[in-house]
Design a protein around this motif. Structure first.
Motif, mmCIF file in Angstrom:
data_model
loop_
_atom_site.group_PDB
_atom_site.id
_atom_site.type_symbol
_atom_site.label_atom_id
_atom_site.label_comp_id
_atom_site.label_asym_id
_atom_site.label_seq_id
_atom_site.Cartn_x
_atom_site.Cartn_y
_atom_site.Cartn_z
ATOM 1 N N SER A 126 -6.316 -8.832 -9.243
ATOM 2 C CA SER A 126 -7.437 -7.886 -9.213
ATOM 3 C C SER A 126 -7.997 -7.642 -10.608
ATOM 4 O O SER A 126 -9.220 -7.638 -10.811
ATOM 5 C CB SER A 126 -6.979 -6.559 -8.592
ATOM 6 O OG SER A 126 -6.478 -6.758 -7.284
ATOM 7 N N TRP A 144 -0.221 1.814 -6.775
ATOM 8 C CA TRP A 144 0.590 1.920 -5.550
ATOM 9 C C TRP A 144 0.790 3.367 -5.143
ATOM 10 O O TRP A 144 0.622 3.710 -3.966
ATOM 11 C CB TRP A 144 1.943 1.245 -5.764
ATOM 12 C CG TRP A 144 2.853 1.445 -4.576
ATOM 13 C CD1 TRP A 144 3.788 2.439 -4.404
ATOM 14 C CD2 TRP A 144 2.877 0.681 -3.367
ATOM 15 N NE1 TRP A 144 4.397 2.329 -3.184
ATOM 16 C CE2 TRP A 144 3.854 1.254 -2.516
ATOM 17 C CE3 TRP A 144 2.169 -0.442 -2.924
ATOM 18 C CZ2 TRP A 144 4.142 0.738 -1.262
ATOM 19 C CZ3 TRP A 144 2.449 -0.949 -1.666
ATOM 20 C CH2 TRP A 144 3.428 -0.365 -0.848
ATOM 21 N N LEU A 167 -2.588 4.848 -3.583
ATOM 22 C CA LEU A 167 -3.058 4.500 -2.236
ATOM 23 C C LEU A 167 -2.469 3.181 -1.737
ATOM 24 O O LEU A 167 -3.133 2.418 -1.021
ATOM 25 C CB LEU A 167 -4.587 4.424 -2.221
ATOM 26 C CG LEU A 167 -5.296 4.614 -0.867
ATOM 27 C CD1 LEU A 167 -4.964 5.973 -0.263
ATOM 28 C CD2 LEU A 167 -6.797 4.450 -1.020
ATOM 29 N N TYR A 208 -1.333 -0.586 -1.161
ATOM 30 C CA TYR A 208 -1.931 -1.879 -1.516
ATOM 31 C C TYR A 208 -3.397 -1.723 -1.926
ATOM 32 O O TYR A 208 -3.851 -2.344 -2.896
ATOM 33 C CB TYR A 208 -1.834 -2.843 -0.328
ATOM 34 C CG TYR A 208 -0.422 -3.228 0.028
ATOM 35 C CD1 TYR A 208 0.310 -4.105 -0.770
ATOM 36 C CD2 TYR A 208 0.194 -2.719 1.165
ATOM 37 C CE1 TYR A 208 1.611 -4.464 -0.446
ATOM 38 C CE2 TYR A 208 1.493 -3.070 1.508
ATOM 39 C CZ TYR A 208 2.198 -3.932 0.701
ATOM 40 O OH TYR A 208 3.487 -4.277 1.020
ATOM 41 N N ALA A 209 -4.131 -0.892 -1.195
ATOM 42 C CA ALA A 209 -5.539 -0.667 -1.530
ATOM 43 C C ALA A 209 -5.665 -0.033 -2.906
ATOM 44 O O ALA A 209 -6.569 -0.364 -3.682
ATOM 45 C CB ALA A 209 -6.196 0.217 -0.472
ATOM 46 N N ILE A 252 -5.293 -2.669 -5.686
ATOM 47 C CA ILE A 252 -6.513 -3.475 -5.838
ATOM 48 C C ILE A 252 -7.594 -2.688 -6.561
ATOM 49 O O ILE A 252 -8.201 -3.171 -7.521
ATOM 50 C CB ILE A 252 -7.011 -3.944 -4.460
ATOM 51 C CG1 ILE A 252 -5.991 -4.903 -3.816
ATOM 52 C CG2 ILE A 252 -8.372 -4.618 -4.589
ATOM 53 C CD1 ILE A 252 -6.333 -5.283 -2.390
ATOM 54 N N VAL A 253 -7.834 -1.453 -6.109
ATOM 55 C CA VAL A 253 -8.909 -0.636 -6.681
ATOM 56 C C VAL A 253 -8.649 -0.319 -8.143
ATOM 57 O O VAL A 253 -9.514 -0.507 -9.009
ATOM 58 C CB VAL A 253 -9.077 0.668 -5.867
ATOM 59 C CG1 VAL A 253 -10.010 1.636 -6.601
ATOM 60 C CG2 VAL A 253 -9.620 0.360 -4.480
#
Length: 446
Positions: free
Chosen positions: A84, A351, A354, A356-357, A360-361
């Motif tokens: 990411s 982590w 939120l 996994y999301a 990434i963010v």
């Protein structure tokens, strides 16, 4: 299976390193060089030693032993975060490095007299700060008067402010800037060498002299129009890693050598292996977070740690009840073990924000931010202050990669950049020109 996952991590990291090195933006000035270095050290190389040499001291200290699932999730999200960050940094920062022409470098006005004036103006704060700093190892009483918060285990000041205690860091950035402004003449290194000597003597906040040493190297390479460090620079850096580790064992190591007698006990005790300690244990730190969040906490923190950026600027002297950390907390990691010295890293912070999301963010935003700074730097290489601000800040990105929280993105650069911004303000005031430090900065020096 874990062996295969470790192998995949190595191959994936090498693959992205290859992509970066073969890209048009590859250089030591690009933020990806630093994130790949950080990730490779703490999530690729050290895990091999931790697993095959059974370095379990952090598990014993933290009082937890991760299950196989937790270990696999940790490696997966570390690689997810790497991908990411890589995507964000390459998307916005995939432009080649530019350098000034030699004749421009030779005639560039680097505001040397103004930098010396700035050093004179902030010297009273630096002197007060040095007095606090030297009391750690050369006095029977630590003037900082710090106490440990029982909930967060953070140390906080009771009767002073970090703005004052850490003011000696301004000597570091001004030392680097003055050496560059006077084109690395030997006498111009005096403020920088004073800073390094001071920080080595203090022992704490070891990152300060390491980061400023990287910054002065980058400015030298910028003048030399070189995209990568020379061999002797890399060798010197590796030697610095061992000094960094030695100060981890005993923060008063240099002070003891100067005074001829021990002033403090070793911090971590003797280690059997170089990697067996907290300095490079981000893998275990993230495993600890994954082990707890959200299975035991029953919730994520939804990026609430970022709210500390609102309360942190307020001195505790004005707000004695100021919370240590974020003003909003969904759980306390200390209730599930003994995570002393934990740093989340951008992966761990993502982590616990939120899942996994969140990884990434958070990592994608980090890549976009640092890639954007790099793009702004390349577009404004003629600017004296733009060059100084970027090349002083980019080494500090390593500290944010390690800590992961938003406040570190502000706190670490603050003390270093404050005198440079003050010098820029004086330059603007005296010259009558207009501009702003940033992507559209007035090109003050050509």
């Amino acid at each position: 299976m874990y062996d295969l996952h470790l192998l995949f991590s190595v191959l994936f990291w090498l693959f992205l390193c290859g992509l970066f090195l073969n890209s048009r933006c590859a250089s030591v000035f690009h933020p990806l060089a630093y994130y790949l270095l950080f990730h490779g050290l703490v999530f690729v190389v050290r895990p091999l030693f931790q697993y095959y040499q059974e370095l379990n001291s952090v598990y014993e200290l933290y009082r937890f032993w991760p299950a196989a699932e937790v270990k696999h999730i940790t490696l997966f999200i570390a690689n997810l975060g790497l991908a990411s960050f890589f995507a964000g940094a390459m998307w916005i920062g995939n432009i080649p490095m530019r350098f000034l022409e030699p004749e421009v470098i030779a005639t560039q006005d680097r505001r040397g007299p103004l930098l010396i004036l700035t050093l004179f103006l902030v010297s009273p704060l630096i002197v007060v700060s040095v007095r606090y700093a030297l009391s750690i190892n050369f006095s029977g009483y630590d003037l900082r008067n710090m106490v440990r918060d029982t909930l967060t285990l953070r140390t906080i000041y009771t009767d002073t402010s970090a703005y004052i205690v850490d003011a000696n860091l301004m000597l570091g950035s001004l030392g680097v800037a003055i050496a560059w402004a006077y084109r690395f003449r030997l006498v111009a290194f005096v403020p920088f060498l004073m800073f390094v000597s001071l920080r080595l003597t203090i022992g704490w906040m070891r990152h300060s002299f390491v980061m400023m040493s990287i910054a002065i190297t980058l400015l030298y390479l910028f003048d030399q129009r070189r995209t990568w460090m020379k061999t002797w620079m890399v060798a010197t850096g590796l030697a610095g890693v061992f000094l960094f580790s030695a100060l981890s064992e005993n923060r008063s190591l240099i002070a003891d050598w100067i005074s001829g007698q021990p002033t403090r006990e070793a911090v971590t005790g003797q280690r059997t292996y170089f990697f067996d300690g907290l300095d490079f244990a981000n893998l275990e730190f993230v495993e600890y977070i994954v082990n707890i969040v959200p299975s035991q906490t029953k919730t994520f923190n939804y990026f609430s740690n970022s709210l500390e950026i609102v309360t942190a600027p307020i001195p505790r002297a004005l707000w004695p009840e100021k919370p240590a950390g974020s003003p909003i907390s969904f759980y306390n990691l200390n209730n599930y073990g003994f995570p002393i010295g934990i740093t989340f890293s951008v992966v761990g912070e993502g982590w616990q924000s939120l899942g996994y999301a969140g990884v990434i963010v958070w990592c994608l935003l980090g890549g976009l931010f640092w890639g954007g700074l790099y793009r702004a730097f390349v577009a404004n290489i003629e600017s004296t202050f733009g060059t100084l601000c970027y090349l002083l800040t980019i080494p500090l990105s390593l500290m944010w990669y390690r800590d992961g929280v938003l406040i570190s993105l502000v706190q670490f650069p603050l003390s270093f950049l404050t005198p440079i911004l003050l010098c820029w303000f004086l330059s603007r005031l005296l010259s009558g020109r207009h501009g702003a430090v940033g992507p559209r900065m007035t090109r003050l020096s050509r």
